[in-house]
Design an enzyme around this catalytic site. Structure first.
Site, mmCIF file in Angstrom:
data_model
loop_
_atom_site.group_PDB
_atom_site.id
_atom_site.type_symbol
_atom_site.label_atom_id
_atom_site.label_comp_id
_atom_site.label_asym_id
_atom_site.label_seq_id
_atom_site.Cartn_x
_atom_site.Cartn_y
_atom_site.Cartn_z
ATOM 1 N N ASP A 80 59.198 33.760 73.802
ATOM 2 C CA ASP A 80 58.436 33.543 72.571
ATOM 3 C C ASP A 80 59.189 32.713 71.535
ATOM 4 O OD1 ASP A 80 56.190 34.863 73.425
ATOM 5 O OD2 ASP A 80 56.661 36.757 72.430
ATOM 6 N N LYS A 136 53.634 36.179 64.952
ATOM 7 C CA LYS A 136 52.614 35.450 65.703
ATOM 8 C C LYS A 136 51.634 36.463 66.284
ATOM 9 C CE LYS A 136 54.003 36.746 70.010
ATOM 10 N NZ LYS A 136 53.167 37.556 70.950
#
Length: 322
Positions: free
Chosen positions: A172, A18
């Site tokens: 995350d 990401k």
């Protein structure tokens, strides 16, 4: 290799990276964590996890009503073997893949959802993402493990439950369970899907690692950015997708570039390309990776891209959104 593949006994999944298009800290919470605002973008680039399902079954409980008697850590050790992660953590128990499997089993036990029989699973990690780069590699590995084992073991938790389990492992992890670009708030677990244009990026991964706890404690870190509404973030994507305009920023950038010369060098290299790329270079997460969104005209100029990659001061990758 294909992103995802399934054979009779082996399941292969991409564990994607990401990037954060911007990253704000809006305040400190009562529990000691910080509230964040960011837009996560998932990439078609990452690690691969291979799950080999054995024919052998482990009897977990004598009856479906007997979940409370099960030791999830001991059970996880019987059910899961892990390879390819020897250099990441000192023991299997410390690896986020094992922690994810353990947390999944613990939640199944606590909710009386543990099946009576479970197959043994061997997990092989093909590691491509650098550690400590702000690309979410370990968190993505944990999320992929939760998603796949939830099906293999037929625990069948819904996405919201898996996100809660993921948040207990790391801030995350939820975005990778969510599985799409999103606005994130809270510690990263409050997710709202956002549609973003197709994009390619030049990502640089300098060899630098700055301790996250040290960054959050740094006196120069800005921790009080005024929160933006979801509607504002949705309606002003032109201010952070290609370019990065005020008030959007990554609050960790000035701190990390001051502490890590390699990150500063990599970011400056990309900043020199901004005029040609028609975009703004920036850092992802708390570093160390930096990236540059690429204009369509740059993408079509293969020679120029090759030159940029060749001349980069550290490993460089051309990637696209997932």
């Amino acid at each position: 290799m294909t992103k995802n593949a399934t054979s009779a006994s082996v399941i292969t999944r991409l564990s994607p990276a990401k990037i954060n298009l911007f990253l704000h800290i809006t305040g400190k919470r009562a529990d000691g964590y910080h509230n964040l605002q960011t837009v996560f973008r998932l990439l078609d680039w990452g690690d691969y996890l291979h799950f080999s399902v054995a024919d052998e079954l482990i009897i977990t409980i004598d009856s479906v009503a007997d979940n409370s008697a099960v030791d999830n850590s001991s059970l996880c050790g019987q059910l899961l073997t892990l390879s390819g992660a020897d250099t990441i953590t000192s023991s299997i128990e410390d690896n986020l893949i094992f922690k994810a499997a353990n947390a999944l089993l613990a939640s199944a036990i606590n909710s009386n959802s543990l099946p009576k029989n479970l197959p043994k699973v061997s997990v092989r990690l093909d590691k491509h993402l650098p550690m400590g780069a702000g690309l979410g590699g370990g968190s993505s590995n944990a999320a992929t493990t939760l998603l796949v084992l939830n099906k293999i073991w037929q625990i069948n938790f819904d996405q919201d439950t898996l996100i809660k389990i993921g948040a207990s492992i790391g801030a995350d992890v939820p975005i990778f369970i969510f599985g799409q670009d999103a606005i994130a708030m809270g510690i990263g677990e409050e997710l709202t899907a956002i549609d973003l244009p197709e994009q390619q990026y030049l990502v640089l991964t300098p060899k630098a690692h700055v301790n996250t706890a040290e960054l959050f404690a740094h006196s120069k870190l800005q921790r009080d950015i005024a929160p933006l509404s979801i509607k504002t973030i949705q309606n002003h994507s032109n201010d952070y997708v290609q370019h990065l305009n005020t008030p959007y920023q990554n609050v960790f950038t000035p701190v990390v570039t001051n502490l890590a010369p390699a990150v500063d060098e990599a970011l400056r290299y990309l900043q020199e390309l901004e005029t040609q790329a028609l975009s703004t270079a920036r850092m992802t997460g708390s570093g160390s990776a930096v990236f540059l969104p690429l204009d369509a005209g740059v993408i079509s100029d293969k020679a120029r891209l090759a030159k940029w990659i060749e001349e980069a001061p550290c490993p460089a990758y051309l990637v696209r959104n997932l």
